[in-house]
Enzyme design. Structure first.
Site, PDB file in Angstrom:
ATOM      1  CB  SER A 118      -0.881  -0.008   1.259  1.00  3.19           C
ATOM      2  OG  SER A 118      -1.507   1.238   1.476  1.00  3.19           O
ATOM      3  CE1 TYR A 173      -4.850  -1.935   4.923  1.00  5.45           C
ATOM      4  CE2 TYR A 173      -3.574   0.019   4.359  1.00  5.45           C
ATOM      5  CZ  TYR A 173      -4.270  -1.107   3.975  1.00  5.45           C
ATOM      6  OH  TYR A 173      -4.378  -1.407   2.633  1.00  5.45           O
TER       7      TYR A 173
END
Length: 255
Positions: A146, A159
């Site tokens: 990501s 995350y």
């Protein structure tokens, strides 16, 4: 040149692929001729997604279900899959989870769930397949990272930590596995219009921020990840390993 990117008849397992980003990645592989195995937590959902993808693409599609956060469940599902279909040529570790809360309020149980789903699962599934890939002398492993593999943002500390871990896990795996003809790379999307991000891209203020923050001035579309995935899964990347490839409209390149 076309042969460099040819993945026809390659066997590809994509975790977390019954819907969303994972399903789009699996579809891209199927449309290029790969034999795709869709994965989900529930067998019924995985089989339904497989039937739909096969009908829409004409590709050969199978399904498997297991809990990616349980190493014993992973092995119990992977061993029969390998016996039935053979050792996958391609593994895409896509399964993911997002939980949002301010750091001071974050529930430790949610931290554990995010780390287990986003980071530990990539280790468990790759570890279940890498010995057989090593024995064969070839394999492509793509871990989905990501922009949060590089950049942090408020309310998503677990995350960001998990995706940063995925990037370093990728490098560590590459260091150990490249000698066996296995290339391990990380594909890191920017902000894409997925189910997981629906609340964000439907938020007018956040949408305006994305358009301003991203040099491309827009959200990504999931289909725009497929070309890079094909490259990382094909012979074109046979001397590329341990890399983190950002597909983010330029977001991580600017301040």
């Amino acid at each position: 040149m076309k042969e460099l990117f040819d993945i026809r008849d390659r066997l590809a397992l994509v975790t977390g692929s019954t819907r969303g980003l994972g399903n789009a990645l699996a579809r891209g592989l199927a449309e290029q001729g790969a034999h795709v195995v869709l994965h989900g937590r529930r067998q019924e959902a995985a089989e339904e997604a497989a039937r739909k993808l096969a009908a829409e693409t004409g590709a050969s599609v199978d399904a498997v279900a297991f809990d990616v956060t349980d190493p014993e469940a992973v092995k119990a599902a992977i061993d029969p899959l390998v016996e039935r279909l053979g050792v996958p040529d391609i593994l895409v570790n896509n399964a993911g989870l997002q939980k949002r809360a301010p750091f001071n309020d974050f529930d430790p149980a949610d931290w554990d769930a995010v780390i287990a789903t986003n980071l530990s699962s990539a280790f468990y599934v790759a570890k279940a397949l890498s010995p057989a890939m090593s024995e064969r002398g070839s394999g492509k492993i793509v871990n989905i990272g990501s922009v949060q593999s590089k950049l942090a943002r408020e309310t998503i500390v677990p995350y960001a930590a998990s995706k940063g871990g995925v990037a370093l896990l990728t490098q560590g795996m590459a260091a150990d596995l490249a000698r066996y003809g296995i290339q391990v790379n990380c594909l890191s999307p920017g902000y894409f219009q997925t189910d997981m991000n629906q609340a964000l891209w439907q938020d007018a203020d956040f949408n305006a921020w994305i358009e301003k923050r991203t040099p491309a001035q827009r959200w990504g579309q999931v289909e725009e990840l497929v070309g890079t995935l094909i490259y990382l899964c094909s012979g074109a990347s046979n001397f590329v390993s341990g890399q983190n490839v950002f597909v983010d409209g330029g977001m991580t390149s600017v301040v």
